[in-house]
Design an enzyme around this catalytic site. Structure first.
Site, mmCIF file in Angstrom:
data_model
loop_
_atom_site.group_PDB
_atom_site.id
_atom_site.type_symbol
_atom_site.label_atom_id
_atom_site.label_comp_id
_atom_site.label_asym_id
_atom_site.label_seq_id
_atom_site.Cartn_x
_atom_site.Cartn_y
_atom_site.Cartn_z
ATOM 1 N N ASP A 1 -1.148 1.415 -4.217
ATOM 2 C CA ASP A 1 -2.216 0.993 -4.675
ATOM 3 C C ASP A 1 -3.500 0.843 -4.807
ATOM 4 O O ASP A 1 -4.374 0.619 -5.485
ATOM 5 C CB ASP A 1 -2.315 -1.161 -3.313
ATOM 6 C CG ASP A 1 -2.698 -0.278 -2.502
ATOM 7 O OD1 ASP A 1 -2.204 0.923 -1.939
ATOM 8 O OD2 ASP A 1 -3.516 -1.793 -1.468
ATOM 9 N N SER B 1 0.711 -1.348 -0.448
ATOM 10 C CA SER B 1 0.223 -0.138 -0.084
ATOM 11 C C SER B 1 0.651 1.119 -0.041
ATOM 12 O O SER B 1 1.522 1.698 -1.053
ATOM 13 C CB SER B 1 -0.956 -0.099 0.781
ATOM 14 O OG SER B 1 -1.741 1.101 1.223
ATOM 15 N N ASP C 1 -1.621 5.920 -3.286
ATOM 16 C CA ASP C 1 -1.003 5.599 -2.639
ATOM 17 C C ASP C 1 -0.398 4.439 -3.971
ATOM 18 O O ASP C 1 -0.732 4.391 -5.237
ATOM 19 C CB ASP C 1 -1.615 4.577 -1.492
ATOM 20 C CG ASP C 1 -2.532 3.874 -1.320
ATOM 21 O OD1 ASP C 1 -3.386 3.581 -2.470
ATOM 22 O OD2 ASP C 1 -2.427 3.224 0.119
#
Length: 475
Positions: free
Chosen positions: A236, A92, A234
């Site tokens: 993902d 992430s 971010d």
């Protein structure tokens, strides 16, 4: 093993190909016969996704390979491939050296506590059910899941009349598959400029977490152009943060207030974690809605969205969930919803200015002894204050404000948040909370200081801060 956002850590240390292989084996051994596997653009993701697939097939399950996709794309697609679960290989917003695995069920929701415990138990006990060669699972290519996600978002968004044709948006994809957002906004008629739009496994364009500091480039480009706003993802694209037309970074609490005020109605509720600002309560109250607080973590927010009358959920960190679409944080959807708001109601600068904020202070104290420090802080605060909420860390309500001390679920940090009606009161509460965390390793600390009053008076003393950065919101 599982933090608030799945398994996450440095590749080669906490996160290895062996671990990924075992996660695949654990899922298959738990009876998940067909599992969707995807990854973000990180360089380590290829090996880890291959290992998950191998582990699944080793215990007889089929692995449907999605390739590089956003986390919400994968989470929303488990049912579309007739899968039983999904595995997203991603860290992430963490730095490139990290990676991780997050597990999703068929409803697009992250694995809940019991499902995580079942998988963790198999990992700890190495309890896997490998099969004979003729029973090995297969590897199956997935259809174009990004295109399916794109079509679903286009159908879900209604820009006000023809005004979408007039919107100009800058999308900072953060070298992630979040470039999907630019495609959807163009489908909706917006003029789109992209920043960090190329996949880069090193995430070299900027640090992955979309903070005000990390989004300096986006802020400058938006301010110098005729763009109506900018958005940033971010690594993902489960998170989305925003920038106004003047280049002002919009805090997560203000975004939560804007989304809640627009998509909640009288008598409904919005779910958000314990560290959410009182500004959100105020914004919801203005439309007859209310806030229901959860533990920190989008999984806990998603669980609360199962309750009747809870129509939206989010976290100030940038995770936004609309249960009428899915139970996962969806950064591209959030960007499109923001476009919907701006197309209806005009300037994002004006909308932000309309949200009354409170002085808020946040910081993180680095420590390898999170549990011990939290135990000491909890003992002290229970003795000092009457209104203590221990659902997730320690949240203390006092006259004119509150503060929260909470161990990070993914990093060696104890996080401190304080908010109050005045800056003086916020500073007072913040200083007290930080001091407790920093001095928690001294069992004689409270006796040395002579105790504290129940009203939480200001403290004094020396400071030994470790890796602290502080932000203040509000007037």
């Amino acid at each position: 093993m599982f933090g608030t956002s799945g398994i996450r850590g440095e590749v080669g240390k906490q996160v290895t190909a062996q671990l990924a292989f075992d996660v695949g084996r654990a899922l298959a051994s738990e009876g998940y016969d067909k599992v969707l596997v995807g990854r973000d653009a990180r360089e380590s993701g290829t090996v880890l996704a291959d290992a998950v697939s191998a582990g699944l097939r080793d215990c007889g399950a089929d692995a449907v390979r999605a390739g590089v996709v956003t986390t919400p794309t994968l989470a929303r697609s488990v049912w579309q491939v007739d899968g039983d679960a999904g595995v997203m290989v991603t860290a992430s917003h963490n730095p490139p050296k990290d990676n991780g695995l997050k597990l999703w069920d068929i409803t697009s929701q992250a694995f809940d506590g019991q499902k995580r415990v079942s998988v963790a138990d198999r990992l700890e006990n190495q309890d896997f059910e490998s099969v004979r060669s003729q029973e090995l699972g297969e590897e199956i290519p997935a259809p174009d899941l990004a295109e399916n996600h794109r079509n679903a978002l286009t159908a879900a968004i209604d820009l006000d009349g023809d005004s979408g044709d007039d919107l100009s948006v800058v999308v900072d994809a953060g070298n992630s598959p979040g470039i999907l957002t630019a495609d959807v906004l163009r489908d909706l008629g917006c003029s789109v400029t992209t920043l960090n739009g190329e996949f880069d496994g090193r995430l070299s364009g900027r640090p992955s977490e979309p903070t005000a500091e990390n989004c300096r480039g986006l802020r400058a480009i938006v301010a110098e152009s005729d763009a109506d706003f900018g958005v940033a993802h971010d690594g993902d694209a489960d998170r989305m943060m925003a920038v106004t037309e003047s280049g002002e970074f919009v805090s997560g609490d203000v975004l939560l207030a804007l989304f809640g005020r627009r998509y909640a109605e009288e008598g409904t509720k919005v779910a958000a974690p314990l560290n959410t600002s009182l500004a959100v309560d105020d914004a919801l109250r203005s439309v007859g809605a209310s806030l229901t607080r959860t533990k920190v973590g989008d999984g806990y927010v998603a669980e609360r969205l199962q309750d009747s009358g809870v129509v939206f959920g989010g976290e100030p960190s940038g995770a936004w969930i609309w249960p009428d679409e899915a139970f996962c944080p969806d950064g591209p959807l959030a960007a499109c919803r923001l476009a919907e708001i701006v197309s209806e109601r005009g300037s994002l600068d004006d909308l932000v200015a309309d949200i009354e904020t409170y002085p808020t202070k946040r910081t993180s104290v680095r420590t390898d002894e999170k549990r011990e420090r939290m135990q000491m802080v909890a003992e002290t605060l229970r003795e000092e204050y009457d209104d203590v909420d221990t659902r997730d860390g320690i949240r203390v309500e006092v006259d004119g404000g509150w503060f929260l001390v909470r161990a990070s679920g993914t990093q060696p940090l104890v996080r401190v948040t304080a908010e109050a009606e005045t800056d003086e009161r916020a500073t007072e509460l913040f200083d007290r909370a930080v001091e407790l965390v920093e001095r928690a390793d001294d069992p004689n600390y409270n006796r040395q200081e002579g105790g504290r009053q129940k009203d939480g008076g200001q403290t004094s003393g020396s400071r030994d801060r470790m890796g602290i950065s502080t932000s203040v919101n509000g007037p």
